[in-house]
Design an enzyme around this catalytic site. Structure first.
Site, PDB file in Angstrom:
ATOM      1  N   ALA A 141     -13.702   1.647  -2.629  1.00 18.20           N
ATOM      2  CA  ALA A 141     -12.575   2.019  -1.770  1.00 18.20           C
ATOM      3  C   ALA A 141     -11.602   0.873  -1.530  1.00 18.20           C
ATOM      4  O   ALA A 141     -10.819   0.917  -0.582  1.00 18.20           O
ATOM      5  CB  ALA A 141     -13.089   2.545  -0.433  1.00 18.20           C
TER       6      ALA A 141
ATOM      7  N   GLY B 142      -8.872  -0.085  -3.188  1.00 15.48           N
ATOM      8  CA  GLY B 142      -7.479   0.347  -3.259  1.00 15.48           C
ATOM      9  C   GLY B 142      -7.074   1.205  -2.084  1.00 15.48           C
ATOM     10  O   GLY B 142      -5.955   1.091  -1.563  1.00 15.48           O
TER      11      GLY B 142
END
Length: 319
Positions: free
Chosen positions: A254, A256
Site C-alpha cells: 500500500a 503508493g
C-alpha cells in the site's frame, strides 16, 4: 475549515500469502503466513487520507456479504464518511490475491466483483458529493465510464481531479483531459506516455506528454529514488526531484496508496507542492515498514515524528 477530500474507488478483501520467492508457471510454493486484510486501492487511499488528518468521504460498492458489512464498519472507525458506500445485492465484495516475497515485492491478481458496479449510473446518484468536495481522488480498479462521469461532474463544479492511474492501463484522452493532477509510478507513466521512465530526465519527457494532454501537475514516483514533480501553469514550468526517505521495506503493498493519501491531505491543508510531496514520501516510507495494506497505513502523529527524525510508536512497535 478543512477542505473535503472525496475518494472514489475499489474495496477488496486482500488474501495475502508471504513466500520466499514468487512461484513460476506450474510451480507450487509454501507460504510462511496467510492473512485476510481489508484492501482495495480506493479504500486504502480513503483510509490513508483519514488517518493522516484529512476530512474524508468515500464512494464505493461492496458486496452483500459479511466482508462488505465489516469494511463499512471499519471505514467508519477511521472517521470516513461512508454515505456513498453501497452494498450491492447478490454480488461479492472485490477480492485480491497477493503474494509478498522475501524482498518485500508483491504480485497481485484482482477480481472486481462489486467494484464493477461503480459505473456512470452509480456515480450519477452522488453528484452532490462530488460537487461539494474540494478534491476528487480516483484510481483504475473501477469502471472507466464511472471515472469519466465523476471527473466531468468535478470539472463542472471546480473540484480538483486527482488520478492515481493504477493498476496500469491505457486511458482515453477524454478522461485525461479532465485530470488536474496525475500520480503514476514509473510503469504507469510508461504505459500512458510510451516513455520508459528511469531517471529525472526521462520522467521530464513523460511529464511533457501528460502536459500536452492538458494535465497541469504531474508527480511520478520512482521508488527509492523519490518523486519527480512537473507543474505547468500559465505558460511557466516548474520541475523538481524530491528525495525518498531511506528505509528497509518489508511489504510495499500500500505504499503508493499511502503516498497519494498523504499528498491529498497536505494539498488540502494548503502546503505547496514541494512540501506536499515531501510529506507524502514520508507517509509512503513508513507504510513499507509494516505488512499488509490498511494495516500498514500510519497515523498523522507517526508521520510528523518520522519526518522530523524522531522514532514514532509505529516503528517502535515493529522493532
Amino acid at each position: 475549515m478543512k477542505k473535503q477530500i472525496l475518494v472514489l474507488g475499489s474495496v477488496n478483501a486482500d488474501h495475502v500469502l508471504r513466500v520466499n520467492e514468487f512461484p513460476r508457471p506450474g510451480e507450487t510454493v509454501t507460504g510462511s503466513s496467510y492473512k485476510i486484510i481489508s484492501g482495495g486501492k480506493g479504500a486504502n487511499q480513503a483510509v490513508a487520507c483519514a488517518r493522516l488528518g484529512g476530512e474524508t468521504r468515500f464512494m464505493a460498492c461492496v458486496g452483500d456479504d459479511a466482508f462488505g458489512r465489516q469494511i463499512i464498519r471499519q471505514l467508519s472507525y477511521d472517521n470516513i464518511d461512508t454515505r456513498a458506500v453501497e452494498q450491492i445485492g447478490h454480488v461479492n465484495t472485490g477480492v485480491a490475491l497477493i503474494f509478498v516475497d522475501g524482498k518485500a515485492e508483491n504480485c497481485i491478481g484482482i477480481a472486481g466483483e462489486a467494484n464493477n458496479c461503480l459505473d456512470e449510473n452509480f456515480v450519477g446518484k452522488y453528484q452532490a458529493s462530488i460537487a461539494d468536495s474540494d478534491y476528487l481522488l480516483m484510481q483504475l480498479e473501477t469502471p472507466e465510464d464511472g471515472l469519466l462521469a465523476a471527473a466531468k461532474i468535478a470539472k463542472n463544479h471546480n473540484t480538483s481531479v486527482v488520478l492515481n492511474p493504477a493498476p496500469a492501463k491505457p486511458l482515453s484522452d477524454d478522461l485525461l483531459s479532465c485530470i488536474d493532477i496525475i500520480t503514476p509510478n514509473q510503469t504507469e507513466a510508461e504505459v500512458l506516455t510510451g516513455v520508459k521512465v528511469q531517471d529525472q530526465d526521462s520522467a521530464a519527457c513523460a511529464a511533457g506528454v501528460f502536459h500536452d494532454k492538458g494535465i497541469r501537475l504531474v508527480i511520478i514516483t520512482l521508488g527509492s529514488k523519490g518523486a519527480f514533480i512537473s507543474q505547468k501553469e500559465n505558460g511557466s514550468l516548474f520541475q523538481d526531484m524530491i528525495s525518498a526517505y531511506p528505509v528497509e521495506p518489508v511489504d510495499t503493498t500500500a505504499a503508493g496508496d499511502t503516498f497519494n493519501g498523504g499528498l491529498l491531505v497536505a494539498l488540502a491543508e494548503g502546503s505547496d507542492i514541494v512540501d506536499a510531496v515531501r510529506f507524502a514520501n514520508g507517509c509512503g516510507a513508513l507504510s513499507v515498514m509494516r505488512y499488509g495494506a490498511q494495516t500498514s497505513i500510519p497515523t498523522r502523529a507517526d508521520v510528523d515524528l518520522f519526518i522530523t527524525g524522531q522514532v514514532p510508536a509505529f516503528i517502535q512497535e515493529i522493532s
